[in-house]
Design a protein around this motif. Structure first.
Motif, PDB file in Angstrom:
ATOM      1  N   TYR A   1       0.830  -1.206   0.000  1.00  0.00           N
ATOM      2  CA  TYR A   1       0.000   0.000   0.000  1.00  0.00           C
ATOM      3  C   TYR A   1       0.866   1.258   0.000  1.00  0.00           C
ATOM      4  O   TYR A   1       0.653   2.174  -0.799  1.00  0.00           O
ATOM      5  CB  TYR A   1      -0.938  -0.024   1.200  1.00  0.00           C
ATOM      6  N   LEU A   2       1.850   1.324   0.882  1.00  0.00           N
ATOM      7  CA  LEU A   2       2.696   2.509   0.972  1.00  0.00           C
ATOM      8  C   LEU A   2       3.580   2.683  -0.265  1.00  0.00           C
ATOM      9  O   LEU A   2       3.838   3.807  -0.692  1.00  0.00           O
ATOM     10  CB  LEU A   2       3.536   2.483   2.244  1.00  0.00           C
ATOM     11  N   GLU A   3       4.029   1.581  -0.840  1.00  0.00           N
ATOM     12  CA  GLU A   3       4.807   1.680  -2.078  1.00  0.00           C
ATOM     13  C   GLU A   3       3.951   2.232  -3.209  1.00  0.00           C
ATOM     14  O   GLU A   3       4.408   3.075  -3.987  1.00  0.00           O
ATOM     15  CB  GLU A   3       5.397   0.323  -2.461  1.00  0.00           C
ATOM     16  N   ASP A   4       2.696   1.789  -3.314  1.00  0.00           N
ATOM     17  CA  ASP A   4       1.779   2.316  -4.326  1.00  0.00           C
ATOM     18  C   ASP A   4       1.517   3.803  -4.104  1.00  0.00           C
ATOM     19  O   ASP A   4       1.505   4.594  -5.054  1.00  0.00           O
ATOM     20  CB  ASP A   4       0.448   1.555  -4.314  1.00  0.00           C
ATOM     21  N   GLU A   5       1.295   4.188  -2.860  1.00  0.00           N
ATOM     22  CA  GLU A   5       1.045   5.597  -2.541  1.00  0.00           C
ATOM     23  C   GLU A   5       2.268   6.459  -2.861  1.00  0.00           C
ATOM     24  O   GLU A   5       2.144   7.554  -3.400  1.00  0.00           O
ATOM     25  CB  GLU A   5       0.650   5.760  -1.070  1.00  0.00           C
TER      26      GLU A   5
ATOM     27  N   GLY B   1       3.657  13.052  -3.921  1.00  0.00           N
ATOM     28  CA  GLY B   1       2.992  13.813  -2.873  1.00  0.00           C
ATOM     29  C   GLY B   1       3.921  14.054  -1.713  1.00  0.00           C
ATOM     30  O   GLY B   1       5.095  13.650  -1.726  1.00  0.00           O
ATOM     31  N   ARG B   2       3.387  14.735  -0.725  1.00  0.00           N
ATOM     32  CA  ARG B   2       4.210  15.092   0.428  1.00  0.00           C
ATOM     33  C   ARG B   2       3.378  14.999   1.699  1.00  0.00           C
ATOM     34  O   ARG B   2       2.262  15.516   1.769  1.00  0.00           O
ATOM     35  CB  ARG B   2       4.742  16.512   0.261  1.00  0.00           C
TER      36      ARG B   2
ATOM     37  N   MET C   1      -1.424  15.542   4.229  1.00  0.00           N
ATOM     38  CA  MET C   1      -0.983  14.874   3.001  1.00  0.00           C
ATOM     39  C   MET C   1      -1.390  15.718   1.804  1.00  0.00           C
ATOM     40  O   MET C   1      -2.566  16.030   1.628  1.00  0.00           O
ATOM     41  CB  MET C   1      -1.613  13.478   2.908  1.00  0.00           C
ATOM     42  N   GLU C   2      -0.406  16.098   0.999  1.00  0.00           N
ATOM     43  CA  GLU C   2      -0.636  16.865  -0.222  1.00  0.00           C
ATOM     44  C   GLU C   2      -0.254  15.984  -1.407  1.00  0.00           C
ATOM     45  O   GLU C   2       0.754  15.277  -1.361  1.00  0.00           O
ATOM     46  CB  GLU C   2       0.215  18.127  -0.229  1.00  0.00           C
ATOM     47  N   PHE C   3      -1.045  16.034  -2.463  1.00  0.00           N
ATOM     48  CA  PHE C   3      -0.834  15.184  -3.631  1.00  0.00           C
ATOM     49  C   PHE C   3      -0.406  16.016  -4.839  1.00  0.00           C
ATOM     50  O   PHE C   3      -0.891  17.126  -5.027  1.00  0.00           O
ATOM     51  CB  PHE C   3      -2.118  14.410  -3.961  1.00  0.00           C
ATOM     52  N   VAL C   4       0.472  15.461  -5.663  1.00  0.00           N
ATOM     53  CA  VAL C   4       0.948  16.174  -6.846  1.00  0.00           C
ATOM     54  C   VAL C   4      -0.054  16.131  -7.992  1.00  0.00           C
ATOM     55  O   VAL C   4       0.023  16.938  -8.908  1.00  0.00           O
ATOM     56  CB  VAL C   4       2.320  15.638  -7.328  1.00  0.00           C
ATOM     57  N   ASP C   5      -1.017  15.214  -7.941  1.00  0.00           N
ATOM     58  CA  ASP C   5      -1.977  15.072  -9.046  1.00  0.00           C
ATOM     59  C   ASP C   5      -3.194  15.984  -8.910  1.00  0.00           C
ATOM     60  O   ASP C   5      -4.126  15.908  -9.702  1.00  0.00           O
ATOM     61  CB  ASP C   5      -2.427  13.619  -9.183  1.00  0.00           C
ATOM     62  N   GLY C   6      -3.190  16.851  -7.898  1.00  0.00           N
ATOM     63  CA  GLY C   6      -4.313  17.751  -7.708  1.00  0.00           C
ATOM     64  C   GLY C   6      -5.435  17.187  -6.868  1.00  0.00           C
ATOM     65  O   GLY C   6      -6.449  17.853  -6.656  1.00  0.00           O
ATOM     66  N   SER C   7      -5.295  15.955  -6.382  1.00  0.00           N
ATOM     67  CA  SER C   7      -6.304  15.387  -5.493  1.00  0.00           C
ATOM     68  C   SER C   7      -6.410  16.255  -4.246  1.00  0.00           C
ATOM     69  O   SER C   7      -5.441  16.910  -3.854  1.00  0.00           O
ATOM     70  CB  SER C   7      -5.914  13.974  -5.067  1.00  0.00           C
ATOM     71  N   PRO C   8      -7.577  16.256  -3.608  1.00  0.00           N
ATOM     72  CA  PRO C   8      -7.731  17.062  -2.388  1.00  0.00           C
ATOM     73  C   PRO C   8      -6.733  16.644  -1.307  1.00  0.00           C
ATOM     74  O   PRO C   8      -6.434  15.460  -1.142  1.00  0.00           O
ATOM     75  CB  PRO C   8      -9.159  16.769  -1.936  1.00  0.00           C
ATOM     76  N   ASP C   9      -6.229  17.628  -0.574  1.00  0.00           N
ATOM     77  CA  ASP C   9      -5.359  17.350   0.560  1.00  0.00           C
ATOM     78  C   ASP C   9      -6.137  16.564   1.610  1.00  0.00           C
ATOM     79  O   ASP C   9      -7.359  16.680   1.702  1.00  0.00           O
ATOM     80  CB  ASP C   9      -4.874  18.647   1.196  1.00  0.00           C
ATOM     81  N   LEU C  10      -5.402  15.805   2.410  1.00  0.00           N
ATOM     82  CA  LEU C  10      -6.016  15.029   3.482  1.00  0.00           C
ATOM     83  C   LEU C  10      -5.365  15.363   4.823  1.00  0.00           C
ATOM     84  O   LEU C  10      -4.155  15.569   4.905  1.00  0.00           O
ATOM     85  CB  LEU C  10      -5.851  13.525   3.239  1.00  0.00           C
TER      86      LEU C  10
END
Length: 121
Positions: free
Chosen positions: A51-55, A60-61, A80-89
């Protein structure tokens, strides 16, 4: 020789995760029969690693906001910020540590609204 605290174990794991990747971090810091409660991550240590390898491959950061420790339990609050523009978590990970090893993990995540209600993020 001093025994590491649960917080020390988690901080070491996080450092190894960033420097060496999920497999090496889990092999060093988690027991073989590690219990993973996130159904997206699959079962056990191998499920968590995959899971973590896929993520990580998505990019992201993750920024740690706080670590709270109480005996064998450690809670990690991160952004959690994503490089693909997905909403932050906003994510809270809860770890149980025994004998210097991660033995169990739970987590919850919440999408961070674009209309900030907290200065934390």
């Amino acid at each position: 020789m001093t025994v590491p605290t649960s917080r020390d174990v988690l901080e070491g794991f996080l450092s190894a995760l960033q420097a060496d990747g999920a497999r090496q971090a889990f092999e060093r810091y988690a027991v073989e029969d590690y219990i993973q409660h996130n159904p997206k991550a699959g079962k056990g240590r191998e499920g968590a690693i995959a899971y973590l390898e896929d993520e990580a491959a998505k990019g992201g950061r993750a920024t740690v906001k706080r670590i709270i420790s109480d005996g064998e339990m450690v809670a990690l609050h991160l952004h959690m910020e994503f490089v693909d523009g997905s909403p932050d978590l906003a994510i809270v990970d809860i770890w149980r540590v025994e004998n210097g090893k991660l033995v169990e993990h739970w987590d919850v995540a919440q999408e961070i609204s674009k209309e900030r209600v907290s200065a934390m993020f």
